[in-house]
Design a protein around this motif. Sequence first.
Motif, PDB file in Angstrom:
ATOM      1  N   LYS A  84       0.845  -1.194   0.000  1.00 56.47           N
ATOM      2  CA  LYS A  84       0.000   0.000   0.000  1.00 56.47           C
ATOM      3  C   LYS A  84       0.878   1.240   0.000  1.00 56.47           C
ATOM      4  O   LYS A  84       2.033   1.209   0.422  1.00 56.47           O
ATOM      5  CB  LYS A  84      -0.908   0.038   1.244  1.00 56.47           C
ATOM      6  CG  LYS A  84      -1.786  -1.179   1.444  1.00 56.47           C
ATOM      7  CD  LYS A  84      -2.808  -1.306   0.359  1.00 56.47           C
ATOM      8  CE  LYS A  84      -3.673  -2.543   0.563  1.00 56.47           C
ATOM      9  NZ  LYS A  84      -4.398  -2.898  -0.629  1.00 56.47           N
ATOM     10  N   VAL A  86      -0.523   4.534   1.430  1.00 56.44           N
ATOM     11  CA  VAL A  86      -1.662   5.258   2.002  1.00 56.44           C
ATOM     12  C   VAL A  86      -1.193   6.053   3.221  1.00 56.44           C
ATOM     13  O   VAL A  86      -0.089   5.858   3.719  1.00 56.44           O
ATOM     14  CB  VAL A  86      -2.786   4.271   2.408  1.00 56.44           C
ATOM     15  CG1 VAL A  86      -3.389   3.612   1.178  1.00 56.44           C
ATOM     16  CG2 VAL A  86      -2.287   3.205   3.376  1.00 56.44           C
ATOM     17  N   ASP A  87      -2.051   6.945   3.709  1.00 59.88           N
ATOM     18  CA  ASP A  87      -1.702   7.708   4.911  1.00 59.88           C
ATOM     19  C   ASP A  87      -1.558   6.785   6.117  1.00 59.88           C
ATOM     20  O   ASP A  87      -0.596   6.882   6.865  1.00 59.88           O
ATOM     21  CB  ASP A  87      -2.751   8.787   5.191  1.00 59.88           C
ATOM     22  CG  ASP A  87      -2.694   9.921   4.175  1.00 59.88           C
ATOM     23  OD1 ASP A  87      -1.606  10.149   3.597  1.00 59.88           O
ATOM     24  OD2 ASP A  87      -3.732  10.567   3.954  1.00 59.88           O
ATOM     25  N   HIS A  93      -7.918  -2.830   4.774  1.00 55.52           N
ATOM     26  CA  HIS A  93      -6.647  -3.424   4.335  1.00 55.52           C
ATOM     27  C   HIS A  93      -6.394  -4.750   5.048  1.00 55.52           C
ATOM     28  O   HIS A  93      -5.974  -5.728   4.414  1.00 55.52           O
ATOM     29  CB  HIS A  93      -5.485  -2.452   4.575  1.00 55.52           C
ATOM     30  CG  HIS A  93      -5.621  -1.171   3.842  1.00 55.52           C
ATOM     31  ND1 HIS A  93      -5.368   0.049   4.417  1.00 55.52           N
ATOM     32  CD2 HIS A  93      -6.000  -0.906   2.572  1.00 55.52           C
ATOM     33  CE1 HIS A  93      -5.570   1.008   3.539  1.00 55.52           C
ATOM     34  NE2 HIS A  93      -5.979   0.447   2.402  1.00 55.52           N
ATOM     35  N   ASN A 113       3.072  -0.539   4.130  1.00 55.99           N
ATOM     36  CA  ASN A 113       2.676   0.794   3.699  1.00 55.99           C
ATOM     37  C   ASN A 113       3.947   1.580   3.399  1.00 55.99           C
ATOM     38  O   ASN A 113       4.613   2.088   4.297  1.00 55.99           O
ATOM     39  CB  ASN A 113       1.857   1.504   4.767  1.00 55.99           C
ATOM     40  CG  ASN A 113       1.436   2.892   4.331  1.00 55.99           C
ATOM     41  OD1 ASN A 113       1.586   3.258   3.165  1.00 55.99           O
ATOM     42  ND2 ASN A 113       0.919   3.671   5.253  1.00 55.99           N
TER      43      ASN A 113
END
Length: 137
Positions: A84, A86-87, A93, A113
């Motif tokens: 990922k 993402v923030d 997820h 991430n």
Amino acid sequence: MALTKSYLKDLTYQINGAAIVVHKFLGPGLLESIYHKCLKKELDSRGISFTSELLVPINFKGLDVDTNLRCDLFIENCIVLELKTVDDFAPIHQAQLLTYMKLLEAPKGILYNFNSVNLYKEGQMTLVNEYFRNLED
């Protein structure tokens, strides 16, 4: 080699090392596809076998359903990797990873991430399921 908890622990350590090398080299802020390509190169260089963009089979009530569902990487036919950028990780997820693990009968899964500052501390999540619990140490 027999699939054991110890084997999965060692393999996870190797995979984490590969992901950290990619993250340290590239840093956060790029597209997921770039990290994916670089991680494949790093896993190859370490002799870790994997399938990229594996079609995840769905059998609904005895019928195969073509869903075009793909997991990012399936490592040595036992660990699912989902990448990922993402923030923050969201519950979806984790749900996605657990579903892939169930459908592929994989005992372990790892979420990365690559948009995090420190991949190992905040950008990585490892999940196990009932297949893992049934393995020998």
